[in-house]
Design a protein around this motif. Structure first.
Motif, short mmCIF file in Angstrom:
data_model
loop_
_atom_site.label_atom_id
_atom_site.label_comp_id
_atom_site.label_asym_id
_atom_site.label_seq_id
_atom_site.Cartn_x
_atom_site.Cartn_y
_atom_site.Cartn_z
N GLN A 3 0.83 -1.19 0.00
CA GLN A 3 0.00 0.00 0.00
C GLN A 3 0.87 1.26 0.00
OE1 GLN A 3 -2.43 -0.69 3.50
NE2 GLN A 3 -4.21 -0.84 2.16
N VAL A 84 -4.77 0.08 -9.58
CA VAL A 84 -4.07 0.43 -8.34
C VAL A 84 -2.63 0.83 -8.65
CG1 VAL A 84 -3.20 -0.50 -6.16
CG2 VAL A 84 -5.53 -0.94 -6.86
N GLU A 142 -7.07 3.10 -4.27
CA GLU A 142 -6.46 1.96 -3.59
C GLU A 142 -7.43 1.37 -2.57
OE1 GLU A 142 -2.01 1.47 -2.23
OE2 GLU A 142 -3.12 2.63 -0.75
N ARG A 143 -8.16 2.22 -1.87
CA ARG A 143 -9.13 1.74 -0.88
C ARG A 143 -10.27 0.99 -1.55
NH1 ARG A 143 -13.29 4.89 1.01
NH2 ARG A 143 -14.51 3.74 2.49
N CYS A 145 -10.17 -0.71 -4.33
CA CYS A 145 -9.71 -1.98 -4.90
C CYS A 145 -9.13 -2.93 -3.86
CB CYS A 145 -8.67 -1.72 -5.99
SG CYS A 145 -9.36 -0.91 -7.43
N LYS A 146 -9.13 -2.53 -2.59
CA LYS A 146 -8.57 -3.39 -1.56
C LYS A 146 -9.46 -4.61 -1.36
CE LYS A 146 -6.87 -3.40 3.12
NZ LYS A 146 -6.68 -2.65 4.35
N GLU A 149 -10.89 -8.35 4.02
CA GLU A 149 -10.11 -9.19 4.93
C GLU A 149 -10.84 -10.49 5.20
OE1 GLU A 149 -7.05 -8.44 6.18
OE2 GLU A 149 -7.08 -6.59 5.02
#
Length: 162
Positions: A3, A84, A142-143, A145-146, A149
């Motif tokens: 990241q 990303v 980026e957030r 496409c994360k 969890e």
């Protein structure tokens, strides 16, 4: 894929800013300082808009895919990874460019009474703001496409109960 780190981007900004400020002082003492192009903030703003549009599009497609809507167009993992990487590269370049124009703009602050230098300071300031927009859009992309969890990792980093 790692990241983006705010600390790394801030470091790039600071180093580029100090070197640019020193270079501007040296260049100005030798001759004329190169101009800050009017296109710099425009191009940076366009890059920020492209990153933001990509993030919004991917977010909508991922949401439709998660909700299993009929006819939802999915997102291929490779396409998301490329987006990303584009965002991260844009953020790194924007941090360097922001530092460069920030250093030049800081040098120009000494000459605000000269109209041409004042305009250059404005262009440099707008470039820094547009570069910050690129960085913010890159973090948002980026957030978006994360990957979610795993449920098993909820308590990662905590000691097991005895």
């Amino acid at each position: 894929m790692k990241q983006l780190r705010v600390r790394m981007l801030a470091g790039l900004f600071a180093v580029a800013g100090v070197l640019s400020w020193a270079g501007a002082r040296l260049w100005d003492s030798v001759g004329t300082l190169p101009r800050v192009p009017l296109a710099a903030p425009i191009v940076l703003a366009l890059i920020a808009v492209v990153l933001l549009a990509t993030a919004i599009s991917l977010r909508a497609r991922l949401k439709a895919q998660r909700e299993r809507r009929p006819g939802a167009k999915g997102v291929e993992p490779l396409m998301a990874a490329r987006a990303v990487v584009f965002g991260q590269a844009s953020a790194l370049v924007a941090a360097l460019v922001c530092g460069m124009y920030g250093g030049v703009g800081a040098f120009m602050l000494e000459f605000l009474d000269i109209p041409a230098r004042r305009d250059q300071a404005y262009y440099a300031g707008f470039s820094v703001l547009a570069g910050i927009g690129v960085i913010a859009a890159a973090f948002f992309l980026e957030r978006v496409c994360k990957l979610p969890e795993d449920g098993d990792d909820e308590h990662r980093g905590t000691a097991p109960a005895a």
